[in-house]
Each structure stands twice: as structure tokens, then as C-alpha cells.
Design an enzyme around this catalytic site. Structure first.
Site: not given
Ligand code: URA
Length: 425
Positions: A187, A161, A168, A183, A82
Site C-alpha cells: 500500500k 490486500d 485474514r 500488506s 504509516h
Molecule cells: N496494517 C496493515 O495495513 N496490514 C496488516 O497486515 C497489518 C496492519
């Protein structure tokens, strides 16, 4: 329980219980808690932080808000990657086929662009025909058959999320370490990998602006991983200038192919090699030196590029049809001096204005537009020398706005390392 009491508790810097967080998040998902109440709670979290327990509960509640992918039928270590997002960040396009060519199983569910940063799925979809919305069964089949897959997150993967992130985004509550950590980790945990490498971008062009916050975020995510028995490694990397030379969807695919063929810019090539070596070490349980050698071999002998072609073909893409605009404008420096700063966010914003990114979720993207940097930070330029090329189509951006992204002065400016540090469990 009452949401106002929960908001007040966080406002007074008290710790929320698992039940209180469940009440808030689940209530927000079923619409019994309103946007204005959740905004207030998110702001209180932003200002007053969360304990380790609260962060874990929040992650777990989010993770359980939707589907999870079970990849346990694949009898090998699955490693996911990621990136916290940056401008010109096309690493996943190169990295996944590269590690798959080394024998590591690389399942990935990617996102679309957020704000001024691009998203891997938008880049892949610049390849005409590329299908990113495969079902979970198709995703699993592809991983079994070619060892790699990159699809868009299914609608029901961590729906909490999706809803919270949109809120957000418009309430000034993105930049909170507990909220970012929960967050990302919810995922990643839902996508089914055994081990996770996080490219944590630090700098002007990133969500995280300084190394201390990056270290804290890394340690929070590693600790969440431990609770689920997942090894997490965070690589803190520089985002004070765009990565590589290309920004824009088709241009970034083209640059990714250049790297896979051994002709890419040094910064992105070096970064990919470090990320890939880490993933291969974790996936094959070998030393970092052995992993590094394998990665270089697979890059140099063409197997990584062939794996990229396999991935594109499997998901229906046709590279020959990819379009890069031929309306190209050369932007020249209006003075002599060092390129002491490239304002990364602003340059990302220019590409968005050209049509290469979205303002609203429903906006369509023009993959053919973007920017090719001819200079990078620290280069010396003469007045009238080319700084960049703009590939444009229907939308225009004033030249002054583009030139404002470059500070040309007598000082060569900061020179940051590409990789700051690697933080392991
Ligand atoms: N990437 C994400 O998936 N979530 C966040 O809150 C910030 C960056």
C-alpha cells in the site's frame, strides 16, 4: 499449476516461486481460487513463514494488483507515514500538518478502523463535511496547493490486500510478519511517496506484542523498501496503554487540536515530535537536530495548527459543527492503589461497543462517543477517585466491563519507554 500442490509445498516448508505466488494471488482475485483454499495457504504461511524472496514477490504481486499513484510531477521529496495501529493513536492528524508546515510534502492515503483500533479516516470524518474520498486528481491538486492531503485509499489501490486482509481477519492469519509486511508495504509503495516512516507499535494494545518481532518486521519492511529504492525508517513505539487521554473519533480530533495548540498530553506530543523530526530530516535532507528545531518552531508559532485548518477547510470539514456527546458518566475506582495496568485492547473494545467503531464493514460509526482517561499507568488513585469519563449516546457498556480494564494494585506496574528504538536502512 495447481493450488493444492502450492498449499502442500508451503505446508512442507518449501519455498514458493514467483510464478506459484502469482498463480495463487491472481487466482484468488479472479475468484478461481476459493476462500477455503486461500485460507489454507495463508495459515501455512503463518505457521511456516516466508523467505526474503517470497516476501518480495508477494509484495510486488499485490502492488501490481491495482492502481498506483504517480507523484513524480512534484519536484520535492514526498514523505509518507504509516502506523501499524493502536488505541487512541491520532498521530497522523497532528503529524501531517506539522511536517507540511515545515515544508515537507506529505501525501497520505489512510485506512478506516480495524478491530479495536481506530482509523485516521474515521477520525477525520468525525469533522462534519470532511470529504475523504477525493479522486486521485483532487489528491494531487491538494498536495500541490497546500502541501498535504489525507484521503481514504481508493478502491483500486492494492485490491489484493483488501481481499486478503478481510480473509485474514476472519481466519486467524493477521499475525504473520511476512503477511503484515507485504500488506503495509504494497500500500505504501502504491501511494507514490519517495520515503516512508513507519510507527511500529509494540505491546499489549498492538498487533506486534514484543520487541523482537517488531525488529524483524522492521527489517523485512526496510528490505522491501530497498528493492524499490525507497528509504524506510521504522520507529518502534510503545502501545501498552492508550496514546494520549482520548479514545473515540471526535474526542481524538479535539485532542489532536490540543497538541497542535501546545496544550496536549505529554506522551502524544513527544511522540509526534520524534516522528515529525524524522520525517522532516528525511524530507529536507537536514540533520536531526535542525529538523527537531524546525518542528518545535512550527508547533509553537501556530503554523502547524494553521496548516491543519487549511487541510480541514480544503477537504470541506467544519470544525464548529463537530459533536462530542454531552451524556458523560464519571467512572470511579473501587479501590485504592496504583494503576498498574490499563488493558488497552479491552478499552478500545469498550469504545467500539459504545458505537465508536465497527463490527461489520457497513456499520456506521457514532463519532460523538468515547473515553477520556483521567489516570494513566503508574498513577496512584484513592477509592472513589475518578478513573475516566465515558461519553455515551445510544449504546451502553456495563460499568463492570469498564472497571475490568483497569488493574489497581500495590505495584506501580511496568513503566515502558515511549520510543524503543529507531531502525534505519
Ligand atoms: N496494517 C496493515 O495495513 N496490514 C496488516 O497486515 C497489518 C496492519
Amino acid at each position: 499449476m495447481n493450488i493444492v500442490d502450492i498449499i502442500n509445498k508451503k505446508r512442507l516448508k518449501e519455498e514458493l516461486t514467483k510464478e506459484e505466488l502469482e498463480y495463487a494471488i491472481n487466482g484468488y482475485i479472479d475468484n478461481s481460487i476459493k476462500d477455503y483454499q486461500m485460507s489454507s495457504l495463508l495459515m501455512a504461511i503463518c505457521l511456516n513463514g516466508m523467505s526474503d524472496d517470497e516476501i518480495y514477490y508477494l509484495t510486488d504481486i499485490m502492488l501490481k494488483s491495482g492502481d498506483t499513484v504517480d507523484l513524480s510531477f512534484i519536484n520535492k521529496v514526498k514523505v509518507d507515514k504509516h502506523s501499524t495501529g493502536g488505541v487512541g493513536d491520532k498521530t497522523s492528524l497532528i503529524l501531517l500538518p506539522l511536517v507540511a508546515a515545515c515544508g515537507v510534502v506529505a501525501p497520505k492515503m489512510s485506512g478506516r478502523g480495524l478491530g479495536f483500533t481506530g482509523g485516521t479516516i474515521d477520525k477525520l470524518e468525525a469533522i462534519p463535511g470532511f470529504k475523504s474520498d477525493l479522486s486521485v486528481d483532487e489528491f494531487k491538486r491538494e498536495i500541490e496547493e497546500i502541501g498535504v492531503s489525507d484521503i481514504s485509499q481508493s478502491e483500486n489501490l492494492v485490491p489484493a490486500d483488501k481481499k486478503l486482509y478481510s480473509l485474514r481477519d476472519v481466519t486467524g492469519t493477521v499475525e504473520s510478519l511476512p503477511l503484515i509486511a507485504s500488506s503495509i508495504m504494497s500500500k505504501k509503495l502504491a501511494s507514490g511517496a519517495d520515503k516512508i516512516v513507519i510507527d511500529l507499535k509494540v505491546g499489549d494494545g498492538a498487533l506486534i506484542k514484543n520487541i523482537d518481532d517488531a525488529r524483524r518486521l522492521a527489517s523485512i519492511m526496510i528490505n522491501i523498501g530497498k528493492k524499490y529504492n525507497k528509504e524506510v525508517r521504522c520507529i518502534l513505539t510503545d502501545m501498552n496503554q492508550p496514546l494520549g487521554n482520548m479514545i473515540g473519533n471526535s474526542l481524538e480530533v479535539k485532542e489532536a487540536i490540543d497538541v497542535l495548540k501546545g496544550n496536549g498530553p505529554k506522551d502524544i506530543t513527544d511522540l509526534v515530535i520524534v516522528l515529525a523530526s524524522t520525517m522532516v530530516q528525511m524530507g529536507l535532507n537536514i540533520s536531526l537536530e535542525e529538523a527537531n528545531k524546525l518542528v518545535l518552531d512550527k508547533l509553537n508559532d501556530g503554523s502547524a495548527f494553521n496548516k491543519f485548518l487549511d487541510l480541514v477547510r480544503y477537504q470541506g470539514g467544519n470544525l464548529e459543527d463537530m459533536v462530542i456527546s454531552d451524556k458523560v458518566i464519571s467512572v470511579k475506582s473501587n479501590k485504592t492503589g496504583f494503576v498498574s495496568k490499563i488493558k488497552t485492547n479491552e478499552l478500545g473494545e469498550v469504545v467500539r461497543k459504545l458505537g465508536g467503531g465497527r463490527y461489520e464493514k457497513e456499520d456506521s460509526i457514532d463519532p460523538s462517543v468515547g473515553i477520556e482517561l483521567v489516570v494513566k499507568q503508574g498513577d496512584y488513585v484513592l477509592e472513589d477517585e475518578e478513573l475516566l469519563k465515558v461519553y455515551m449516546n445510544e449504546k451502553d457498556v456495563p460499568l463492570s466491563e469498564i472497571l475490568d480494564c483497569f488493574i489497581i494494585s500495590n505495584e506501580s506496574g511496568e513503566s515502558n519507554p515511549l520510543i524503543y528504538e529507531i531502525i534505519c536502512s
